[in-house]
Design an enzyme around this catalytic site. Structure first.
Site, PDB file in Angstrom:
ATOM      1  N   LYS A 231     -19.407 -20.516 -10.667  1.00  0.00           N
ATOM      2  CA  LYS A 231     -18.585 -20.404 -11.880  1.00  0.00           C
ATOM      3  C   LYS A 231     -17.207 -19.838 -11.537  1.00  0.00           C
ATOM      4  CE  LYS A 231     -19.088 -20.411 -16.502  1.00  0.00           C
ATOM      5  NZ  LYS A 231     -20.041 -20.969 -17.447  1.00  0.00           N
TER       6      LYS A 231
ATOM      7  N   TYR B 180       0.870  -1.179   0.000  1.00  0.00           N
ATOM      8  CA  TYR B 180       0.000   0.000   0.000  1.00  0.00           C
ATOM      9  C   TYR B 180       0.908   1.230   0.000  1.00  0.00           C
ATOM     10  CZ  TYR B 180      -4.622   2.052   0.572  1.00  0.00           C
ATOM     11  OH  TYR B 180      -5.790   2.740   0.364  1.00  0.00           O
TER      12      TYR B 180
END
Lengths: 379, 379
Positions: free
Chosen positions: A92, A37
């Site tokens: 999926k 970060y």
């Protein structure tokens, strides 16, 4: 079936879904934070700001797929809406990871307006390396896919169309070898002209079949029909060379291959008996096929394939979509091209070393299927 | 810094980003498939189709957050666009998982039109349990957040505003105790009237501070200014009770607390010397603060906080946003309410058992911070 339903519900409740988003770099101290970060990430952003193609190398974009549905055609259940689509799209996504190590995320849309869907998918495209459209009803699915392919710089595929078509064609290729059929002479009947049926008919045409007859709920599609959507009109102009009309019984008479992506139980034993020698039957309505395998076999079917895992020859998109997107991401294609799907079907068919009437397709858990299909998806 | 930049770039390249989407149920055989996918998943979809609230219990929606950015205000780097936003949003997703076990996914938008952003976020909302807006420039960020809060049934927060405001207020609460200040009498200067500055000023007002002066790049905001956007106009009506005008030097004269969310180096030692006894300095411009801590201390600052991890008193949103969304998801709130943010700041301040001038806030790796903040976010 009741048992599976209950078990599935319990499993979903216990796990609160099937996927999670995990970090893949350590964040255990200030040094880790300064790389993952701020401030370190700022430099990565600046570099991508100068050359946005770098996003494929430096972020998840190189390996991510959006699974987009508007919930308008969920499995065989119909238009249940966005929230009801989540379990399917999440499943999926789990399959994408399991079979192709792809980071896919479900995008379930609260709109069913084609223009709005197109705009939304374009707006969220930057973070994705590809778009898998899923369970969007015909005929909107055709326009949505066509436009997104034209307007997005990442590959877009409607799996209900091409994922299915690739597996069907692979199964047909092996069936023809076994039945001694030739594509120039074989007579094909496709029952169903929704997303899957239309794509199956088109890939068969592209592959070189000459005599294809397609039926929708009103009967055989031909040039005389005045009630056709643009995609059915296209089928009326490119299929049915003998110009026949009528219903399913007439269509299958003397046919070599029946491909059903339509409704339970519509193909009878008598119809199979009226087909040519060595009838090949793909009865893909799910969970109840157009004809049950035992009835088809009794009536003389040479090969029977279904969408179910409890019979031989399961036609399952899991055999195609993971490899198709793995290849698209690895080979950096800008857009899918229908020819790639034919090559994918050929590779999938060739993956079965010794095809037999009970083994025209690989099982979904055979190792190497994804890689074989992926090799087909390149410019 | 060059070293960190280079290391960050290498880390991102090696890992191709920082998050992955993983399955959390086994898919190793046909039975697994029949539960995670068809046919079992159909029953789960049907149940949600009947009652869409069930999506929170049966899918990832119960634990997912969209991190939405249009790339218009990436860190302090400006408008670099959607692709350049990905590393920051991906980092944020990794932080969400690390600090709050939340499954967050980056949504980086290729549009910067406010209406289009609002529509897109609404269209993709069904799969998410919350929306974290990030790095969207002012003043569009205010309108976008306001509208989404009104129009979405899931909690929406612009972290640059409220995430920052919560941590600042927590630090201010502990600083006041140490400096012996009272909110009814303390004089506050907020330098910067972008997303963070505006939110900081508003939370301070809501908390009960009476004398707040806000500056933007043109100077002190007051009723005489004719060039104000709606949110600055609101500040002109609710802050600056003494009706002063001019620049920063005049504003900080006699002030007790300086909060900078503006530009590097604009606060001088002389300005600190002109403040009241025991000046409290929050110099949050990043990576280069409004005044370096050593210069501020030399000029008599009692407490200095920055955005950096290499000085004491780091003001870091990681202290707030994970807990805020953890609480929102666990406590099933329909929407954030600004009062929750004040309670969150109080809980965060109280988490520091023995505040001192070098410890007005917890460090980001202290255990229990997320839980403490989460407890504040409930109806």
């Amino acid at each position: 079936m009741d048992n599976i339903n209950q078990k599935a519900l319990e499993m979903h409740r216990k796990n609160r879904g099937k996927i999670e988003v995990k970090g893949k770099v350590p964040i255990e101290n200030k040094d880790d934070l300064s790389l993952a970060y701020t401030p370190g990430v700022g430099h990565v952003s600046s570099e991508i700001g100068k050359n946005k193609e770098l996003a494929r190398e430096l972020t998840l974009k190189g390996n991510s797929v959006a699974i987009v549905s508007d919930g308008s055609a969920i499995l065989g259940l119909g238009n249940l809406g966005a929230e009801a689509a989540i379990p399917v799209m999440e499943g999926k996504a789990a399959l994408f990871k399991r079979f192709a190590d792809i980071d896919a995320f479900p995008i379930c849309l609260s709109t069913q307006d084609a223009e709005e869907i197109i705009k939304t998918v374009k707006n969220i495209a930057p973070v994705f390396g590809g778009v898998n459209l899923e369970d969007i009803s015909a005929p909107r699915c055709f326009e949505i896919e066509r436009r997104l392919r034209e307007e997005l710089p990442i590959p877009v595929m409607h799996d209900d169309q091409h994922g299915t078509a690739v597996v069907v064609l692979a199964g047909v290729i092996n069936s023809m070898k076994l039945a001694g059929l030739e594509k120039e002479k074989a007579k094909i009947v496709v029952s169903g002209a929704g997303a899957a049926g239309t794509a199956v008919a088109k890939i068969m045409l592209d592959y070189g079949f000459k005599d294809i007859v397609v039926l929708d709920s009103k009967g055989i599609i031909n040039k005389e029909r005045g009630d056709l959507s643009p995609d059915k009109k296209y089928l009326s102009e490119t299929t049915n060379p003998r110009g026949i009309s009528g219903g399913l019984a007439g269509a299958v008479k003397g046919a070599d291959i029946f491909i059903g992506v339509s409704k339970p139980g519509i193909l009878t034993g008598d119809m199979v008996r009226a087909m040519n020698a060595r009838p090949v039957i793909f009865a893909l309505a799910n969970p109840v096929p157009e004809i049950m395998p035992d009835i088809a076999k009794e009536a003389g079917a040479f090969i029977v394939a279904t969408g179910r895992s409890d019979f031989p020859n399961q036609v399952n998109n899991v055999l195609s979509f993971p490899g198709i997107f793995r290849g698209a991401l690895d080979n950096g294609i800008k857009q899918f091209d229908d020819k790639m799907f034919i090559v994918a079907a050929e590779k999938l068919a060739a993956f079965v070393k010794n095809p037999s009437v009970d083994k025209i397709l690989p099982s979904v858990f055979e190792k190497g299927v994804t890689e074989a299909v992926a090799a087909a998806i390149k410019d």
